[in-house]
Design a protein around this motif. Structure first.
Motif, PDB file in Angstrom:
ATOM      1  N   THR A   1       0.835  -1.204   0.000  1.00  0.00           N
ATOM      2  CA  THR A   1       0.000   0.000   0.000  1.00  0.00           C
ATOM      3  C   THR A   1       0.868   1.251   0.000  1.00  0.00           C
ATOM      4  OG1 THR A   1      -1.744  -1.179   1.184  1.00  0.00           O
ATOM      5  CG2 THR A   1      -1.837   1.224   1.237  1.00  0.00           C
ATOM      6  N   LEU A   2       1.896   1.260   0.822  1.00  0.00           N
ATOM      7  CA  LEU A   2       2.776   2.429   0.895  1.00  0.00           C
ATOM      8  C   LEU A   2       3.520   2.670  -0.414  1.00  0.00           C
ATOM      9  CD1 LEU A   2       4.201   2.118   4.522  1.00  0.00           C
ATOM     10  CD2 LEU A   2       2.509   3.773   3.660  1.00  0.00           C
TER      11      LEU A   2
ATOM     12  N   SER B   1       2.234   2.686  -3.160  1.00  0.00           N
ATOM     13  CA  SER B   1       1.306   3.470  -3.981  1.00  0.00           C
ATOM     14  C   SER B   1       0.878   4.755  -3.277  1.00  0.00           C
ATOM     15  CB  SER B   1       0.068   2.625  -4.305  1.00  0.00           C
ATOM     16  OG  SER B   1       0.430   1.491  -5.029  1.00  0.00           O
ATOM     17  N   GLU B   2       1.642   5.187  -2.308  1.00  0.00           N
ATOM     18  CA  GLU B   2       1.263   6.343  -1.500  1.00  0.00           C
ATOM     19  C   GLU B   2       1.007   7.593  -2.333  1.00  0.00           C
ATOM     20  OE1 GLU B   2       2.631   8.442   2.663  1.00  0.00           O
ATOM     21  OE2 GLU B   2       4.139   7.373   1.498  1.00  0.00           O
ATOM     22  N   SER B   3       1.866   7.882  -3.293  1.00  0.00           N
ATOM     23  CA  SER B   3       1.664   9.105  -4.089  1.00  0.00           C
ATOM     24  C   SER B   3       0.387   9.011  -4.926  1.00  0.00           C
ATOM     25  CB  SER B   3       2.879   9.398  -4.967  1.00  0.00           C
ATOM     26  OG  SER B   3       3.108   8.347  -5.862  1.00  0.00           O
TER      27      SER B   3
ATOM     28  N   ILE C   1      -2.284   7.289  -4.120  1.00  0.00           N
ATOM     29  CA  ILE C   1      -3.388   7.397  -3.158  1.00  0.00           C
ATOM     30  C   ILE C   1      -3.613   8.858  -2.782  1.00  0.00           C
ATOM     31  CG2 ILE C   1      -4.137   6.817  -0.803  1.00  0.00           C
ATOM     32  CD1 ILE C   1      -2.582   4.119  -1.209  1.00  0.00           C
ATOM     33  N   GLU C   2      -2.521   9.573  -2.516  1.00  0.00           N
ATOM     34  CA  GLU C   2      -2.632  10.990  -2.166  1.00  0.00           C
ATOM     35  C   GLU C   2      -3.227  11.790  -3.324  1.00  0.00           C
ATOM     36  OE1 GLU C   2       1.345  11.961  -0.962  1.00  0.00           O
ATOM     37  OE2 GLU C   2       1.002  11.254   1.098  1.00  0.00           O
TER      38      GLU C   2
END
Length: 187
Positions: free
Chosen positions: A171-172, A174-176, A178-179
């Motif tokens: 998940t992290l 894909s952080e950008s 997601i943001e």
């Protein structure tokens, strides 16, 4: 989760079929959310048997467990995987696994290796005296006696284990994205 590439060392030659999660960790040890310390209670009912493999000093700290078919059947308790990890087990070799246990093992960095019963029987004998190597890069289980057994694993699980990526790490990654989605949708 720590990456898994090779698991080398002695193997507990358990070999029993239908070892359920109640045998791996008894229900009276499920009241905790702490993973540390569960290994001391793992396989309590088997450890109560005289001459059991888990109390044999020859296998102390073994990172591999050889089991029988349908390993991890029973309830869905993730504590079973936590207990194995706390014992230091990084790979379990068996002819088959419960789907729920297999998923919990994967999520906790334990490699589950399916081999046929003939290979299990042979490895049980080899493990009496020799170490084994479970190699996720080459997808093989080998011994110093020149044994070489190949296994298959879901490619996604293989890449996650090799990279040490659990669900949070995925998940992290894909952080950008997601943001950016949250900015676009105002969430």
């Amino acid at each position: 989760m720590n990456p898994v590439s090779k698991v080398e060392g002695r193997a507990y030659p358990l070999g029993r079929a239908n070892v359920d999660t109640d045998v791996i960790i008894a229900a009276d040890h499920l009241k905790t959310i702490q993973r540390a310390g569960l290994g001391a209670h793992a396989f309590g009912s088997i450890r109560a048997e005289p001459g059991n493999v888990f109390d044999d000093p020859a296998y102390a700290g073994a990172p591999i467990l050889i089991a029988g078919d349908n390993f991890g059947c029973g309830s869905s308790r993730e504590h079973a995987a936590w207990a194995l990890t706390d014992m230091g087990i990084r790979a379990v070799i068996a002819p088959g696994f419960s789907d729920i246990f297999s998923g919990n093992a994967f999520k906790n960095g334990i490699l589950t290796v399916k081999l046929d019963q003939a290979a299990i029987d042979h490895l049980m004998a080899v493990a009496q005296e020799h170490s084994l190597c479970v190699d996720l890069d080459t997808m093989t289980v080998t011994s110093p006696l020149q044994d070489r057994f190949t296994f298959e694993l879901d490619p996604f699980r293989r890449e996650c284990l090799l990279g040490g990526k659990d669900e949070i790490a995925l998940t992290l990654a894909s952080e950008s994205a997601i943001e950016a989605y949250e900015r676009r949708t105002g969430t």
